[in-house]
Design an enzyme around this catalytic site. Structure first.
Site, short mmCIF file in Angstrom:
data_model
loop_
_atom_site.label_atom_id
_atom_site.label_comp_id
_atom_site.label_asym_id
_atom_site.label_seq_id
_atom_site.Cartn_x
_atom_site.Cartn_y
_atom_site.Cartn_z
N ARG A 1 0.82 -1.16 -0.08
CA ARG A 1 0.10 -0.03 -0.15
C ARG A 1 0.96 1.17 0.07
O ARG A 1 1.81 1.43 0.61
CB ARG A 1 -0.97 0.09 1.37
CG ARG A 1 -1.85 1.25 1.48
CD ARG A 1 -2.51 1.27 2.59
NE ARG A 1 -3.59 0.46 2.61
CZ ARG A 1 -4.90 0.73 1.94
NH1 ARG A 1 -5.02 1.78 1.50
NH2 ARG A 1 -5.90 -0.41 1.90
N SER B 1 -11.36 6.65 16.36
CA SER B 1 -11.98 5.53 16.82
C SER B 1 -11.27 4.72 17.63
O SER B 1 -11.60 4.35 18.67
CB SER B 1 -12.49 4.55 15.53
OG SER B 1 -12.89 3.13 16.05
N GLN C 1 -8.02 -4.51 16.56
CA GLN C 1 -7.54 -5.86 16.12
C GLN C 1 -5.95 -5.26 15.93
O GLN C 1 -5.37 -4.32 15.45
CB GLN C 1 -7.73 -5.75 14.32
CG GLN C 1 -7.19 -6.87 13.72
CD GLN C 1 -7.55 -6.90 12.24
OE1 GLN C 1 -8.38 -6.20 11.89
NE2 GLN C 1 -7.14 -7.93 11.59
N GLY D 1 -1.19 -4.21 9.21
CA GLY D 1 -1.83 -3.35 9.86
C GLY D 1 -1.08 -1.82 9.85
O GLY D 1 -1.31 -1.19 11.07
N GLU D 2 -0.57 -1.24 8.75
CA GLU D 2 -0.09 -0.07 8.78
C GLU D 2 -1.15 1.10 9.02
O GLU D 2 -0.66 2.22 9.38
CB GLU D 2 0.78 0.07 7.21
CG GLU D 2 1.65 1.58 7.53
CD GLU D 2 2.33 1.64 6.10
OE1 GLU D 2 2.82 2.66 5.99
OE2 GLU D 2 2.78 0.41 5.49
N ARG E 1 -3.59 1.10 10.94
CA ARG E 1 -3.77 1.04 12.56
C ARG E 1 -2.53 1.64 13.12
O ARG E 1 -2.56 2.65 14.05
CB ARG E 1 -3.97 -0.31 13.15
CG ARG E 1 -5.51 -0.88 13.01
CD ARG E 1 -5.45 -2.24 13.20
NE ARG E 1 -5.23 -2.90 11.78
CZ ARG E 1 -4.89 -4.10 11.76
NH1 ARG E 1 -4.64 -4.94 13.04
NH2 ARG E 1 -4.52 -4.76 10.50
N GLU F 1 -1.37 -10.86 3.16
CA GLU F 1 -2.61 -10.44 3.97
C GLU F 1 -3.13 -9.10 3.63
O GLU F 1 -4.18 -8.81 3.75
CB GLU F 1 -1.84 -10.26 5.36
CG GLU F 1 -2.90 -9.98 6.50
CD GLU F 1 -2.14 -10.49 7.93
OE1 GLU F 1 -2.91 -9.94 8.77
OE2 GLU F 1 -1.09 -11.10 7.86
N ASN F 2 -2.30 -8.28 2.92
CA ASN F 2 -2.80 -6.93 2.45
C ASN F 2 -3.86 -7.19 1.09
O ASN F 2 -4.87 -6.54 0.88
CB ASN F 2 -1.72 -6.08 1.96
CG ASN F 2 -1.19 -5.14 3.26
OD1 ASN F 2 -1.87 -4.44 3.71
ND2 ASN F 2 -0.08 -5.79 3.78
N ARG G 1 -7.03 -8.30 2.99
CA ARG G 1 -7.90 -7.56 3.97
C ARG G 1 -7.79 -6.13 3.74
O ARG G 1 -8.77 -5.36 4.16
CB ARG G 1 -6.84 -7.80 5.37
CG ARG G 1 -6.90 -9.52 5.78
CD ARG G 1 -6.38 -9.40 7.16
NE ARG G 1 -6.42 -10.73 7.60
CZ ARG G 1 -6.21 -11.12 8.82
NH1 ARG G 1 -5.66 -10.27 9.64
NH2 ARG G 1 -6.03 -12.35 9.09
#
Length: 303
Positions: free
Chosen positions: A56, A70, A78, A95-96, A98, A129-130, A133
């Site tokens: 990404r 949030s 997560q 999880g970048e 997050r 994974e990217n 998700r």
């Protein structure tokens, strides 16, 4: 609430275990590795570096702020996933968003799953994974598939098994990389959809691709309209805006080179007109207020 508090306390306890230099965990065979590897641990954000294999590249600022808000209210629901590099040093696997949102609101620690993997495993985990998700744009997904082919040596069949997608779907994404870079940028910026791109890719000549792309933008053509335009070109054998294309071919070589660089920089096909005295003008098209402001920022950053 008590359950959440207990989980946080566990994370802090494991974090302290990882900060013991005399018993550093660097492999699955090390003492206490089973207590850490694969478990949720509260890690210092400053001890985590961005994964260079992250596919990404575009992070929407507004949605990032919404996620940060949030997280401020609810915490990181997560956990992110990291790879242990060295003593108290980790690299982000997934999880970048997050991770970035947590840094945005000034969090000092973040819950994380810890894995130990070599670079190739880390790359494959990050890409797969990217793809599964994250809401990557079509070009980012295509680039991720291409990297799995080039750097992990996966076949399309193997990729299909890894990411749970049909082989034909993977092939359709990979074909997008044959589009002119300007069109790829337009897709990443949301000016055209993947459906538009799949229609344009049936035209091999990239100059003709750009002519069709400009028509899609200026006339706000739907995917169906674009498919019809491509079919009309293929059946008639004449590129849209043929006269404009001939004028472009008559331009001096240095102008054609400069126009191409301009086009790649601004993400649009830049029109250059020159008279027989060597004087001319440059036209930079824009398609919305957002696009206009984007171009202004590019001009300012070039100063």
């Amino acid at each position: 609430m008590a359950k959440a508090t207990k989980k946080q306390a566990l994370g802090r306890g494991l974090s302290a275990l990882l900060k013991d230099p005399t018993n550093d965990i660097s492999s699955v065979q090390d003492k206490n590795a089973d207590k850490v590897i694969g478990n949720i641990v509260d890690l210092d954000i400053e001890a985590i570096e961005i994964n260079p294999f992250q596919p990404r590249t575009n992070f929407n600022e507004e949605t990032l702020r919404e996620l940060a808000s949030s997280i401020k209210e609810l915490g990181v629901i997560q956990p992110i996933t990291v790879r242990k590099l060295d003593f108290n040093k980790y690299q982000l696997v997934s999880g970048e968003r997050r991770f970035r949102a947590s840094k945005l609101i000034g969090l000092e620690t973040i819950p994380a799953y810890i894995r130990i993997a070599n670079d190739q495993e880390s790359l494959e985990m990050a890409l797969v994974e990217n793809i599964q998700r994250q809401d990557l744009d079509p070009i980012e997904i295509a680039l991720s598939y291409q990297r799995l082919i080039d750097e992990i040596n996966l076949t399309q069949e193997q990729m299909s098994e890894r990411v749970g997608k049909k082989r034909s779907t993977i092939a359709n994404y990979l074909r997008l990389l044959k589009l002119d870079p300007i069109i790829q940028t337009g897709m990443r910026d949301g000016f055209i959809s993947m459906g538009h791109g799949r229609a344009i890719i049936n035209i091999e000549d990239q100059n003709q691709q750009l002519d069709i792309y400009e028509q899609i933008i200026s006339k706000k053509l739907s995917v169906r309209d674009t498919e019809a335009l491509v079919r009309a070109f293929q059946n008639g054998g004449h590129a849209p805006k043929a006269s404009a294309k001939r004028q472009e071919e008559d331009l001096p070589k240095f102008i054609k080179k400069g126009a191409k660089e301009f086009s790649e920089y601004f993400g649009h096909k830049i029109n250059v007109k020159v008279n027989n005295k060597g004087k001319g003008n440059i036209t930079i098209p824009f398609h919305s207020e957002e696009d206009f402001n984007r171009i202004i920022k590019l001009v300012k950053s070039a100063k």
